[in-house]
Design a protein around this motif. Structure first.
Motif, PDB file in Angstrom:
ATOM      1  N   ASP A  74       8.643  35.581  56.176  1.00 25.65           N
ATOM      2  CA  ASP A  74       7.751  34.459  55.890  1.00 25.65           C
ATOM      3  C   ASP A  74       8.394  33.181  56.401  1.00 25.65           C
ATOM      4  OD1 ASP A  74       5.416  34.727  53.332  1.00 25.65           O
ATOM      5  OD2 ASP A  74       6.484  36.482  54.110  1.00 25.65           O
ATOM      6  N   GLN A 115       8.335  29.155  56.765  1.00 27.90           N
ATOM      7  CA  GLN A 115       7.827  27.845  56.363  1.00 27.90           C
ATOM      8  C   GLN A 115       8.499  26.808  57.236  1.00 27.90           C
ATOM      9  OE1 GLN A 115       7.598  26.828  52.148  1.00 27.90           O
ATOM     10  NE2 GLN A 115       8.228  24.736  52.603  1.00 27.90           N
ATOM     11  N   ASP A 171       3.641  30.430  56.799  1.00 30.48           N
ATOM     12  CA  ASP A 171       3.104  30.053  55.498  1.00 30.48           C
ATOM     13  C   ASP A 171       2.343  28.730  55.537  1.00 30.48           C
ATOM     14  OD1 ASP A 171       4.174  32.313  54.374  1.00 30.48           O
ATOM     15  OD2 ASP A 171       5.912  31.310  53.495  1.00 30.48           O
ATOM     16  N   HIS A 172       1.394  28.617  54.615  1.00 26.39           N
ATOM     17  CA  HIS A 172       0.772  27.348  54.244  1.00 26.39           C
ATOM     18  C   HIS A 172       0.067  26.618  55.389  1.00 26.39           C
ATOM     19  CE1 HIS A 172       2.865  28.347  50.691  1.00 26.39           C
ATOM     20  NE2 HIS A 172       4.017  27.774  50.966  1.00 26.39           N
ATOM     21  N   SER A 213       1.801  23.966  57.301  1.00 23.30           N
ATOM     22  CA  SER A 213       2.397  22.856  56.539  1.00 23.30           C
ATOM     23  C   SER A 213       2.068  21.466  57.073  1.00 23.30           C
ATOM     24  CB  SER A 213       3.922  23.036  56.441  1.00 23.30           C
ATOM     25  OG  SER A 213       4.243  24.222  55.761  1.00 23.30           O
ATOM     26  N   LYS A 248      -0.719  32.453  56.803  1.00 23.84           N
ATOM     27  CA  LYS A 248      -1.137  32.451  55.402  1.00 23.84           C
ATOM     28  C   LYS A 248      -1.902  31.146  55.141  1.00 23.84           C
ATOM     29  CE  LYS A 248       1.760  34.451  52.695  1.00 23.84           C
ATOM     30  NZ  LYS A 248       2.952  34.737  51.876  1.00 23.84           N
ATOM     31  N   SER A 260      -2.867  28.865  52.759  1.00 28.87           N
ATOM     32  CA  SER A 260      -2.431  28.597  51.388  1.00 28.87           C
ATOM     33  C   SER A 260      -1.841  27.199  51.282  1.00 28.87           C
ATOM     34  CB  SER A 260      -1.384  29.637  50.970  1.00 28.87           C
ATOM     35  OG  SER A 260      -0.272  29.605  51.852  1.00 28.87           O
ATOM     36  N   ASN A 263      -0.766  29.591  45.996  1.00 23.31           N
ATOM     37  CA  ASN A 263       0.630  29.160  46.042  1.00 23.31           C
ATOM     38  C   ASN A 263       1.104  29.030  44.599  1.00 23.31           C
ATOM     39  OD1 ASN A 263       3.063  28.280  47.293  1.00 23.31           O
ATOM     40  ND2 ASN A 263       2.552  26.179  46.771  1.00 23.31           N
TER      41      ASN A 263
END
Length: 223
Positions: free
Chosen positions: A54, A56, A81-82, A85, A129, A131, A173
């Motif tokens: 994963d 980030q 992820d996310h 960001s 992802k 999220s 999250n």
């Protein structure tokens, strides 16, 4: 400045703050891992162990990470992820919530993010992802923030179109989202409304299949 939803979150250093090893992303961690040979060797070890990773990172590091990941086997599963960001990129002017004219968009950051996401999408083993959207659009779920939600929906669908539903997955999250005041039924109801126009096969992938396949969950199938 700090993201109003995530104070002291990854991004610029706060006044008087020094980088420390326990922070997740540069520059709040001492090294820029996106081009760090030692970090790349670590990813090679993760791959040899048959594990997934994963990732980030910050939008301005996406292209660099894409270049580094391109040297690894395409069989090595990575998930970004996310939504990549985006940090406070879709905000609403505090004086008047709810009007599209009051949106404050970080167009420069979004442009950098978009270039980086395109580079990531070229790697067939990289997933996304969908999220932690409150990091990009603080308190987007609250009443009067429809304009914010419309922009988020557009960004989510842009990523799904870029990577394909087979490489995207919705996620919470937790527990952070819950601490910020967003409950799971409300969150996933919004997610569904943003993508409900898509084919059933895509919906199955977004809400179940991609996650089951990526994390190799027992008793489930990718489709």
């Amino acid at each position: 400045t700090a993201c109003p939803c995530c104070p002291r979150a990854a991004g610029h250093l706060e006044p008087g703050e020094s980088p420390i090893e326990s922070r997740a992303t540069w520059p709040r961690v001492a090294r820029d891992f996106s081009s760090d040979p030692a970090f790349l060797r670590g990813l090679e070890a993760v791959d040899r162990c048959g594990l997934s990773f994963d990732l980030q990172t910050n939008p301005h590091q996406l292209a660099s990470f894409a270049s580094s990941l391109s040297s690894l086997p395409v069989s090595f599963p990575v998930v970004l992820d996310h939504l990549g960001s985006l940090r406070g990129a879709v905000r609403v002017a505090p004086s008047s919530v709810g009007s599209a004219n009051d949106l404050v968009l970080d167009d420069e950051q979004i442009a950098v993010w978009r270039q980086g996401m395109e580079a990531m999408a070229e790697l067939p083993n990289v997933h996304v992802k969908l999220s932690m959207l409150g990091y990009s659009a603080p308190v987007w779920w609250e009443s009067g923030r429809e304009a914010q939600r419309q922009v988020l929906a557009g960004l989510v669908n842009e990523v799904v179109d870029l990577f394909g539903a087979r490489r995207c997955m919705f996620a919470s999250n937790w527990p952070v989202d819950g601490e910020d005041g967003l409950d799971a039924p409300n969150m996933f109801a919004h997610y569904w409304s943003w993508v409900s126009h898509r084919e059933q096969e895509e919906l199955t992938r977004l809400f179940q299949g991609t996650a089951v396949e990526f994390y190799r969950l027992r008793g489930g199938g990718g489709d």
